[in-house]
Write a protein that holds these residues in place. Structure first.
Motif: not given
Length: 212
Positions: A57-58, A68-71, A78-84, A111-116
């Motif tokens: 979705x994101x 947006x930044x929250x997105x 969400x990716x991290x939680x899927x990996x956990x 910015x997305x890559x940094x957040x990720x």
């Protein structure tokens, strides 16, 4: 499972501006088809699917330029939680991130890559260090039992068969319509990249004990 069905419905309405009927068909197919089959296994796949649905979705918002930044933070979390939830979630999240970066370009995704990277390095890194210390091995246990650092073509064949069986109604519509223009063809290829990546990664493990 019910929450994933709702995510599919709402995301179709929110991102693609789909009609109620079209969104209901997609959500209904998941509710009574592949998604319902996964619940029968009683494994963590249902939770895994929910987090990947949130991440996609994101990704769709990022692909449309409306994120947006929250997105972006939610996308990474969400990716991290899927990996956990399941170790292959890390690989699938990587394919989804790659699809977004290939579509928008690296400059637009800084910015997305940094957040990720921060989310996976801080939270994911802490978990990785803990489980390495606890189990004494860095990689997930199934990799040592079912992987053994060789490729399994037979597992790939089974994965192709399963993915095709589950996604056939959508692939039969998506592939012909996605070739109508260069723009649609690019979008179709980008959105199918995680699907092909997900399918291909199963050749890293033997197929014993794999459920669908």
């Amino acid at each position: 499972h019910i929450m994933t069905v709702l995510v599919v419905y709402i995301a179709n309405r929110h991102v693609h501006r789909s009609s109620t009927t079209a969104a209901f068909v997609s959500a209904g197919y998941l509710a009574l088809g592949p998604g319902l089959s996964y619940t029968e296994a009683s494994f963590g796949t249902t939770v895994f699917t929910f987090f990947l649905a949130l991440m996609w979705w994101g990704a769709l918002l990022l692909l449309s330029g409306r994120a947006t930044r929250p997105c972006e933070i939610g996308f990474a979390c969400s990716g991290l939680l899927a990996g956990l939830t399941r170790p292959e979630g890390v690989i699938v999240s990587g394919f989804i991130l790659l699809a977004v970066v290939l579509s928008r370009g690296v400059r637009q995704c800084v910015r997305l890559l940094i957040v990720f990277a921060i989310v996976f390095a801080v939270i994911g890194g802490a978990y990785f260090a803990w489980r390495w210390q606890y189990f004494g091995q860095p990689l997930p246990n199934p990799f040592y039992v079912k992987g053994q650092q060789v490729l399994y073509p037979a597992s790939l064949i089974v994965a192709i068969r399963n993915v095709t069986r589950f996604a056939l109604p959508f692939l039969a519509i998506m592939l012909p319509l996605g070739c109508r223009s260069k723009l649609l063809l690019k979008y179709t290829a980008i959105t199918l990249l995680p699907v092909f990546g997900f399918t291909a990664m199963w050749m890293l493990l033997s197929n014993e004990m794999n459920y669908m």
